[in-house]
Design an enzyme around this catalytic site. Structure first.
Site, mmCIF file in Angstrom:
data_model
loop_
_atom_site.group_PDB
_atom_site.id
_atom_site.type_symbol
_atom_site.label_atom_id
_atom_site.label_comp_id
_atom_site.label_asym_id
_atom_site.label_seq_id
_atom_site.Cartn_x
_atom_site.Cartn_y
_atom_site.Cartn_z
ATOM 1 N N HIS A 147 0.652 -1.165 0.145
ATOM 2 C CA HIS A 147 -0.036 0.114 0.033
ATOM 3 C C HIS A 147 1.025 1.166 -0.050
ATOM 4 O O HIS A 147 2.016 1.045 0.339
ATOM 5 C CB HIS A 147 -1.043 -0.010 1.272
ATOM 6 N N HIS A 203 -6.300 -2.053 3.789
ATOM 7 C CA HIS A 203 -6.034 -0.816 2.834
ATOM 8 C C HIS A 203 -5.063 -0.946 1.963
ATOM 9 O O HIS A 203 -4.045 -1.749 1.896
ATOM 10 C CB HIS A 203 -5.444 0.554 3.643
ATOM 11 N N HIS A 217 4.385 6.831 3.506
ATOM 12 C CA HIS A 217 5.473 5.855 3.402
ATOM 13 C C HIS A 217 4.817 5.100 2.305
ATOM 14 O O HIS A 217 3.665 5.136 1.799
ATOM 15 C CB HIS A 217 5.513 4.938 4.565
ATOM 16 N N HIS A 249 -0.214 -2.000 14.930
ATOM 17 C CA HIS A 249 -1.092 -1.143 14.869
ATOM 18 C C HIS A 249 -2.432 -1.509 15.279
ATOM 19 O O HIS A 249 -3.024 -2.595 15.276
ATOM 20 C CB HIS A 249 -1.219 -0.772 13.262
ATOM 21 N N TYR A 258 8.686 0.596 10.487
ATOM 22 C CA TYR A 258 8.911 1.742 9.725
ATOM 23 C C TYR A 258 10.607 2.143 9.747
ATOM 24 O O TYR A 258 11.240 2.057 10.766
ATOM 25 C CB TYR A 258 8.272 2.912 10.186
ATOM 26 N N GLU A 268 7.731 0.828 4.896
ATOM 27 C CA GLU A 268 7.164 -0.066 5.974
ATOM 28 C C GLU A 268 7.359 -1.291 5.508
ATOM 29 O O GLU A 268 7.002 -1.596 4.193
ATOM 30 C CB GLU A 268 5.778 0.479 6.172
#
Length: 311
Positions: A147, A203, A217, A249, A258, A268
């Site tokens: 993503h 996502h 990112h 998360h 990260y 990431e």
């Protein structure tokens, strides 16, 4: 259909190439001299998912999503034009190794392409009786580009919210679905971040609030938590600048680390499904007071200038 590729600007092409091949384990599929390099993950089948462009500043040059059928480009061209956003047709090959495409500028200010066809090279393990992973992978051995998260201007005092405008465009014009969001302000009515999907993962695209447009990112998929930990060891071994050590998360539930490429573009490694998304899934909302618990679930603490530093 899915995120097709990100075109990234880097200050030192050779340093960037070393990072993305030897730290992340991506594979070079084409090179245009000293100007740009095309790369893919071992589990990807199209020719590339990342373009590194030699430039005088870091950041994102463009993002591109792949649609399922060439005819859908005509429909999207009409819909984007009807939304009031200028859109242009791009001839075959103008987007490297791709068929015809369309180009437009998101409300956030970023350049985006849609295309239906890209040169096929196949997975490194092949498609007949494949092994679960290939031998000889370098570094983290990332599977695929998972993503991208962009940043857009939000200034309530001036009535500017490019995050909300971009979310509306992705949902209403490009048929994305909203998975999670952060609402802020005295009345919790200002959308300052959103996570949107077209596949079944939490996502494919995310956007957050900042003083200017930029890239927060790009993320690469790994199998599980142990791979995230191994990546952290590789980062330390290769003296890569780490932004956030392994964490979970709350938002998306993914396991994460990260770090920065040599030009300062944030990367990431993201592991695990998180959860299954479907078009009828209720939107998950995080409140301003729980924002940092959503970002870094273990501590709920702000880590460095995670939201303020981006290219």
């Amino acid at each position: 259909m899915r995120l097709g590729h990100v075109s990234l600007k880097v200050l030192d092409l050779e340093a960037a190439l070393d990072h993305y091949t030897n730290t992340l384990g991506m594979l070079v599929t084409h090179r245009d001299g000293d100007e740009r390099v095309f790369l893919k993950g071992w589990d990807e089948w199209d020719k590339y998912s990342l373009i590194l462009n030699a430039a005088s500043e870091a950041g994102v040059e463009s993002i591109a999503f792949k649609v399922e059928k060439p005819g859908e480009l005509d429909d999207f061209l009409r819909r984007i034009d009807a939304s009031g956003i200028a859109v242009a047709e791009v001839g075959q090959g103008e987007l490297p190794f791709c068929g015809r495409a369309i180009r437009f500028q998101l409300p956030s200010g970023h350049t985006m392409f849609l295309y239906a066809e890209k040169a096929f090279v196949g997975k490194l393990v092949g498609a007949t009786n494949p092994e679960p992973w290939p031998d000889g992978l370098k570094g983290a051995g990332v599977h695929w580009l998972d993503h991208v998260m962009l940043m857009a201007e939000v200034d309530p005092a001036r009535g500017i919210n490019k995050v909300a405008e971009t979310v509306d465009f992705f949902r209403d014009t490009l048929d994305f679905h909203l998975g999670e969001q952060v609402m802020a302000g005295p009345n919790a009515d200002i959308q300052v971040a959103a996570w949107m999907f077209r596949t079944t993962t939490p996502h494919d695209f995310a956007i957050g609030a900042g003083p200017r447009a930029g890239l927060h990112h790009i993320a690469f998929f790994l199998d599980d938590w142990s791979d995230v930990l191994k990546t952290a060891d590789i980062l330390a071994k290769r003296r890569v600048k780490v932004d956030v050590t392994p964490q979970r998360h709350g938002i998306t539930r993914g396991s994460t680390t990260y770090f920065f490429d040599p030009s300062g573009n944030r990367n990431e490694t993201f592991a695990g499904l998180g959860y299954l998304t479907q078009p009828d899934m209720p939107v998950i909302t995080w409140t301003e007071e729980e924002l940092w618990r959503g970002i870094f679930y273990h501590t709920g603490d702000e880590i460095g200038n995670f939201l303020g530093v981006y290219t």
